[in-house]
Write a protein that holds these residues in place. Structure first.
Motif, mmCIF file in Angstrom:
data_model
loop_
_atom_site.group_PDB
_atom_site.id
_atom_site.type_symbol
_atom_site.label_atom_id
_atom_site.label_comp_id
_atom_site.label_asym_id
_atom_site.label_seq_id
_atom_site.Cartn_x
_atom_site.Cartn_y
_atom_site.Cartn_z
ATOM 1 N N PRO A 209 25.203 -42.618 -26.296
ATOM 2 C CA PRO A 209 25.056 -43.995 -25.799
ATOM 3 C C PRO A 209 23.807 -44.148 -24.926
ATOM 4 O O PRO A 209 23.503 -43.288 -24.097
ATOM 5 C CB PRO A 209 26.344 -44.215 -24.988
ATOM 6 N N LYS A 210 23.108 -45.246 -25.115
ATOM 7 C CA LYS A 210 21.905 -45.500 -24.316
ATOM 8 C C LYS A 210 22.233 -45.717 -22.847
ATOM 9 O O LYS A 210 21.395 -45.481 -21.969
ATOM 10 C CB LYS A 210 21.169 -46.709 -24.878
ATOM 11 N N GLU A 211 23.457 -46.172 -22.570
ATOM 12 C CA GLU A 211 23.834 -46.418 -21.184
ATOM 13 C C GLU A 211 23.789 -45.139 -20.349
ATOM 14 O O GLU A 211 23.499 -45.172 -19.149
ATOM 15 C CB GLU A 211 25.239 -47.026 -21.122
ATOM 16 N N ILE A 212 24.079 -43.998 -20.984
ATOM 17 C CA ILE A 212 24.069 -42.731 -20.248
ATOM 18 C C ILE A 212 22.654 -42.389 -19.805
ATOM 19 O O ILE A 212 22.411 -41.985 -18.665
ATOM 20 C CB ILE A 212 24.667 -41.611 -21.111
ATOM 21 N N HIS A 213 21.688 -42.584 -20.709
ATOM 22 C CA HIS A 213 20.296 -42.322 -20.344
ATOM 23 C C HIS A 213 19.811 -43.313 -19.292
ATOM 24 O O HIS A 213 19.032 -42.947 -18.390
ATOM 25 C CB HIS A 213 19.414 -42.399 -21.592
ATOM 26 N N GLY A 220 17.285 -40.977 -11.111
ATOM 27 C CA GLY A 220 16.035 -40.250 -10.916
ATOM 28 C C GLY A 220 15.762 -39.158 -11.930
ATOM 29 O O GLY A 220 14.783 -38.417 -11.795
ATOM 30 N N ALA A 221 16.604 -39.023 -12.967
ATOM 31 C CA ALA A 221 16.387 -38.005 -13.994
ATOM 32 C C ALA A 221 15.453 -38.553 -15.062
ATOM 33 O O ALA A 221 15.793 -39.516 -15.761
ATOM 34 C CB ALA A 221 17.711 -37.595 -14.621
ATOM 35 N N THR A 222 14.302 -37.985 -15.192
ATOM 36 C CA THR A 222 13.312 -38.418 -16.179
ATOM 37 C C THR A 222 12.692 -37.199 -16.842
ATOM 38 O O THR A 222 12.755 -36.084 -16.312
ATOM 39 C CB THR A 222 12.209 -39.270 -15.521
ATOM 40 N N GLY A 223 12.089 -37.441 -17.998
ATOM 41 C CA GLY A 223 11.365 -36.389 -18.688
ATOM 42 C C GLY A 223 12.214 -35.193 -19.033
ATOM 43 O O GLY A 223 13.332 -35.312 -19.550
ATOM 44 N N LEU A 224 11.696 -33.997 -18.739
ATOM 45 C CA LEU A 224 12.379 -32.756 -19.095
ATOM 46 C C LEU A 224 13.720 -32.631 -18.384
ATOM 47 O O LEU A 224 14.689 -32.130 -18.952
ATOM 48 C CB LEU A 224 11.488 -31.566 -18.758
ATOM 49 N N ARG A 225 13.783 -33.092 -17.141
ATOM 50 C CA ARG A 225 15.036 -33.015 -16.392
ATOM 51 C C ARG A 225 16.138 -33.818 -17.067
ATOM 52 O O ARG A 225 17.294 -33.379 -17.128
ATOM 53 C CB ARG A 225 14.811 -33.552 -14.970
ATOM 54 N N LEU A 228 17.379 -31.831 -20.160
ATOM 55 C CA LEU A 228 18.143 -30.630 -19.833
ATOM 56 C C LEU A 228 19.509 -30.964 -19.253
ATOM 57 O O LEU A 228 20.492 -30.257 -19.511
ATOM 58 C CB LEU A 228 17.353 -29.766 -18.839
ATOM 59 N N SER A 229 19.591 -32.042 -18.465
ATOM 60 C CA SER A 229 20.838 -32.365 -17.768
ATOM 61 C C SER A 229 21.731 -33.323 -18.541
ATOM 62 O O SER A 229 22.950 -33.343 -18.320
ATOM 63 C CB SER A 229 20.533 -32.957 -16.386
ATOM 64 N N VAL A 230 21.147 -34.133 -19.424
ATOM 65 C CA VAL A 230 21.920 -35.167 -20.103
ATOM 66 C C VAL A 230 21.924 -34.955 -21.616
ATOM 67 O O VAL A 230 22.987 -34.856 -22.242
ATOM 68 C CB VAL A 230 21.370 -36.572 -19.768
ATOM 69 N N LEU A 232 20.855 -32.425 -23.767
ATOM 70 C CA LEU A 232 21.345 -31.171 -24.353
ATOM 71 C C LEU A 232 22.856 -30.989 -24.210
ATOM 72 O O LEU A 232 23.519 -30.574 -25.177
ATOM 73 C CB LEU A 232 20.595 -29.984 -23.739
ATOM 74 N N PRO A 233 23.471 -31.260 -23.050
ATOM 75 C CA PRO A 233 24.936 -31.141 -22.995
ATOM 76 C C PRO A 233 25.649 -32.067 -23.976
ATOM 77 O O PRO A 233 26.640 -31.663 -24.595
ATOM 78 C CB PRO A 233 25.258 -31.509 -21.543
ATOM 79 N N LEU A 234 25.150 -33.309 -24.127
ATOM 80 C CA LEU A 234 25.787 -34.224 -25.063
ATOM 81 C C LEU A 234 25.492 -33.855 -26.512
ATOM 82 O O LEU A 234 26.243 -34.216 -27.417
ATOM 83 C CB LEU A 234 25.326 -35.658 -24.785
ATOM 84 N N LEU A 235 24.402 -33.124 -26.733
ATOM 85 C CA LEU A 235 24.013 -32.717 -28.083
ATOM 86 C C LEU A 235 24.557 -31.330 -28.438
ATOM 87 O O LEU A 235 24.317 -30.846 -29.545
ATOM 88 C CB LEU A 235 22.488 -32.722 -28.199
ATOM 89 N N SER A 236 25.281 -30.708 -27.527
ATOM 90 C CA SER A 236 25.734 -29.338 -27.756
ATOM 91 C C SER A 236 26.626 -29.177 -28.992
ATOM 92 O O SER A 236 26.524 -28.151 -29.684
ATOM 93 C CB SER A 236 26.454 -28.811 -26.509
ATOM 94 N N PRO A 237 27.528 -30.124 -29.342
ATOM 95 C CA PRO A 237 28.277 -29.942 -30.604
ATOM 96 C C PRO A 237 27.373 -29.884 -31.832
ATOM 97 O O PRO A 237 27.604 -29.093 -32.746
ATOM 98 C CB PRO A 237 29.205 -31.168 -30.639
ATOM 99 N N THR A 238 26.330 -30.725 -31.843
ATOM 100 C CA THR A 238 25.385 -30.690 -32.959
ATOM 101 C C THR A 238 24.592 -29.388 -32.954
ATOM 102 O O THR A 238 24.307 -28.816 -34.018
ATOM 103 C CB THR A 238 24.429 -31.886 -32.875
#
Length: 318
Positions: A209-213, A220-225, A228-230, A232-238
């Motif tokens: 969901p775009k709302e999570i980003h 304050g989470a942008t770019g690589l952070r 890594l924090s949002v 990849l964890p949500l993409l871990s099943p894939t």
């Protein structure tokens, strides 16, 4: 006279009602089940004939000496002893494991980087063009691609060394040096295979969901952070699915090293499936070839089981 009191009448227990019979399936339900069975039958028959029977046959054949010409002779575990004592087989397992680690890591990294790039702001038509272009090598024959790549990476007249000559780099022995040969096989394999992982990652990113980003950006989470924090964890099943499929395919690699280097120089690019092919169809030792195949099957199952075991800790479902 003494009054004799009669005891009160006991309450009669209600008679147990006979259990109602389960409703019989209607003609429509029976027809639906029959139709479902007919649709599933080709798949089930295909799995049994082309997967279960060959696996069982390989396990049985690994216990015999057989060269096609003579009758099979029972050998017990002798074939497995010969396999563990064969230096070429051990080297092929080592090469296959090294190839698997490097190729799968590079394949997932390239596919994820391209998927994240295409997931950004880009015209829809251009995104479709890139998706088709990245997936196109996967539909081609691995043998035909390897033949073309063998000419491109030729040390004497290959296009790759010809282009490197423009920037002053000496010709590289891509296919005749031990280290360069393995690197070339990995590059050709990844170039053809990363399209599958790329499509998986594109689908996984579209399901986030775009709302999570947006919420992460407000925190304050942008770019690589942010990734890594949002992401990849949500993409871990894939990532789990892509890694499982990638590792299974990499452990069975055959066409690329066979066509590009034929396992050389020496045995530096010889893989397990190449050893199975050479032992069975060139040396006519089908018992030992089946034993190598059984060991490869066990290795694939063990690695896959380990992945699912680790997924309990690293895979996060929404």
């Amino acid at each position: 006279m003494t009054n004799i009191q009669t005891p009160p009448a006991r309450a009669e227990r209600p008679e147990a009602r006979p259990a109602q019979d389960a409703p019989r399936p209607s003609a429509r339900d029976r027809g639906t089940r029959l139709l479902a069975t007919l649709f599933l039958a080709p798949t089930i028959i295909g799995i049994v004939v082309f997967t279960v029977v060959p696996i069982v046959g390989s396990v049985v054949l690994s216990l015999f000496h057989w060269n096609v010409i003579d009758s099979p002779r029972f050998a017990g575990a002798a074939n497995y002893g010969a396999v563990f004592g064969d230096e070429t087989v051990l080297v092929s397992f080592r090469n296959t494991l090294v190839f698997m680690v490097i190729a799968v890591a590079l394949q997932l990294l390239v596919a994820l980087a391209l998927a994240l790039t295409l997931n950004g702001r880009m015209p829809v038509w251009l995104r479709s063009v890139f998706r088709s272009a990245f997936f196109f090598p996967l539909v081609l024959s691995a043998a035909s691609i390897s033949v073309v790549m063998k000419y491109l990476f030729n040390q004497d007249f290959g296009v790759v060394n010809w282009l490197l000559g423009f920037v002053g780099i000496a010709p590289v022995p891509w296919l005749t040096s031990e280290n360069a040969a393995m690197a070339t096989v990995v590059l050709v394999y990844v170039w053809q295979q990363f399209g599958f992982s790329f499509l998986l990652f594109v689908g996984g990113l579209n399901n986030i969901p775009k709302e999570i980003h947006e919420a992460a950006a407000l925190d304050g989470a942008t770019g690589l952070r942010k990734h890594l924090s949002v992401t990849l964890p949500l993409l871990s099943p894939t990532l789990l699915v892509a890694s499982v499929v990638g590792i299974i395919n990499a452990l069975q690699v055959f066409e690329q090293p066979y066509v590009l280097t034929n396992g050389g120089p020496g045995d530096s690019t010889r893989t397990v499936v190449m050893v199975i092919y050479e032992t069975a169809f060139e040396q006519l030792r089908f018992g030992e070839a089946s034993a190598v195949g059984v060991l490869l099957f066990v290795l694939i199952m063990a690695v896959t089981a380990l992945q699912f075991r680790l997924s309990r800790r690293f895979v996060h479902y929404q």
